[in-house]
Enzyme design. Structure first.
Site, PDB file in Angstrom:
ATOM      1  N   ASP A  67      -3.553   7.689   5.856  1.00  0.00           N
ATOM      2  CA  ASP A  67      -5.186   7.696   6.250  1.00  0.00           C
ATOM      3  C   ASP A  67      -5.619   6.515   5.807  1.00  0.00           C
ATOM      4  O   ASP A  67      -6.573   5.709   6.680  1.00  0.00           O
ATOM      5  CB  ASP A  67      -5.901   8.929   5.510  1.00  0.00           C
ATOM      6  CG  ASP A  67      -5.300  10.155   5.945  1.00  0.00           C
ATOM      7  OD1 ASP A  67      -4.711  10.279   7.215  1.00  0.00           O
ATOM      8  OD2 ASP A  67      -5.634  11.218   5.237  1.00  0.00           O
TER       9      ASP A  67
ATOM     10  N   ASP B  19      -0.953   7.467  -7.351  1.00  0.00           N
ATOM     11  CA  ASP B  19      -1.094   8.821  -6.429  1.00  0.00           C
ATOM     12  C   ASP B  19      -1.120   8.406  -5.118  1.00  0.00           C
ATOM     13  O   ASP B  19      -2.104   7.722  -4.581  1.00  0.00           O
ATOM     14  CB  ASP B  19      -2.434   9.565  -6.712  1.00  0.00           C
ATOM     15  CG  ASP B  19      -2.905  10.812  -6.187  1.00  0.00           C
ATOM     16  OD1 ASP B  19      -2.039  10.998  -5.007  1.00  0.00           O
ATOM     17  OD2 ASP B  19      -3.757  11.439  -6.462  1.00  0.00           O
TER      18      ASP B  19
END
Ligand code: ATP
Length: 314
Positions: free
Chosen positions: A261, A255
């Site tokens: 980030d 994923d």
């Protein structure tokens, strides 16, 4: 007099969202009600994600943000505290709800997302400057575009004037970005799609990324880092104007949500904690950490802690 937050080395002025994820056999049509198969709640918002990643590496990080006086707001603050984030500057407002992102995902992995920014849009320029002024040991400030762009710009301008390093992640990208963002960002860090939108150039491979990075320098940046998913990243500085490709690890991704980030939070950690480390080496190590994050499910849930990472990264 306001309290002083000694020892905070990184501040993130940015967004907190609660992701509300429904898994469904297919996306509903307008007016239709369908049954989902699973539901989960996740902590998100680019600002919050980058903040949690940096904090998990063991540096003192403060979040500067706003949440609603509701259960999501209270849980968001609790989550920061669990991750050792300073929350002295996460305020609660009754004027708006905590930012939320209801997400519907079908069995083919396609999704539809609604983002309601809510309290995120109420963080003011004064909130940001007043919070940063109470952090005498600040080394790095990170901003994105999920809050008012005026607030992000004011925070970066304030930091730059105080000699604090600024990282700007222009996400989600806006085509007519105020030219001052290029000037006040020490490190300008977009992904491929954000770069395409800002430069009007295609970015599908390393050669194209190198050209686009130079175009961003021409807009006034001094250092550009473009992230390219499995292709790693490209870095260029105004001193050399020679783009360098930094590959990432080959991993079996589960994923990739939040990889950007994880990368930015880690990059800030290295820049704050190892000021003598060359930028290329900081990027290489941040890529390593981002590549670990894509091997787990979810966003913050997949971000590693320092104790789970190889010692040669520290
Ligand atoms: P997202 O929007 O999902 O948070 P992003 O598009 O902002 O991600 P990416 O460019 O996809 O960011 O990823 C950031 C960095 O993470 C890359 O430069 C790379 O170093 C690392 N990375 C991302 N995906 C992978 C992957 N599948 N395998 C290895 N490293 C990866």
């Amino acid at each position: 007099m306001a309290a002083v937050d000694n020892a905070v080395n990184i501040a993130i002025v940015g967004s907190c969202n609660t992701d509300l994820i429904s898994y469904v056999p297919r996306l509903p049509k307008p007016g239709e009600t369908i049954h989902g198969t699973k539901f989960s709640v996740g902590f998100g918002g680019k600002g919050a994600n980058q903040c949690v990643m940096a904090a998990r590496l063991g540096v003192k990080v403060a979040m500067v943000s706003k949440v609603g006086d509701d259960s999501f707001g209270h849980d968001t603050i609790k989550n920061f505290q669990t991750n050792n984030v300073n929350t002295n500057h996460v305020s609660m407002t009754k004027e708006a709800a905590t930012g939320v992102a209801p997400i519907t995902v079908n069995t083919e992995g396609q999704n539809s997302i609604v983002i309601v920014s809510g309290a995120n849009m109420l963080i003011t320029e004064d909130d940001a400057k007043s919070a940063l002024s109470q952090m005498p040991d600040l080394k790095v400030v990170i901003c994105q575009l999920e809050i008012s762009p005026h607030t992000s710009l004011a925070a970066m301008k304030y930091a730059k004037e105080k000699g604090i390093l600024t990282i700007f992640n222009p996400a989600p990208a806006i085509p007519e970005l105020d030219s001052q963002f290029y000037k006040y960002a020490d490190i300008f860090c977009p992904n491929e799609t954000e770069t395409e939108l800002l430069t009007g150039l295609p970015v599908t491979n390393i050669t194209e990324a190198e050209k686009a990075a130079l175009a961003l320098l021409d807009k006034g940046c001094s250092k550009v880092v473009i992230t390219l998913g499995t292709q790693g990243s490209v870095v260029v500085t105004s001193e050399t104007r020679k783009a360098i490709h930094i590959p990432t690890n080959k991993v079996k991704a589960i994923d990739t949500t939040g990889a950007g980030d994880a990368f930015i939070g880690s990059l800030a950690y290295y820049l704050a904690h190892y000021p003598a480390l060359p930028l290329e080496e900081c990027i290489k190590r941040a890529s390593h950490i981002a590549s670990v994050s894509v091997c787990g499910a979810g966003t913050q849930t997949s971000f590693p802690w320092k104790k789970d990472l190889p010692s040669e990264l520290f």
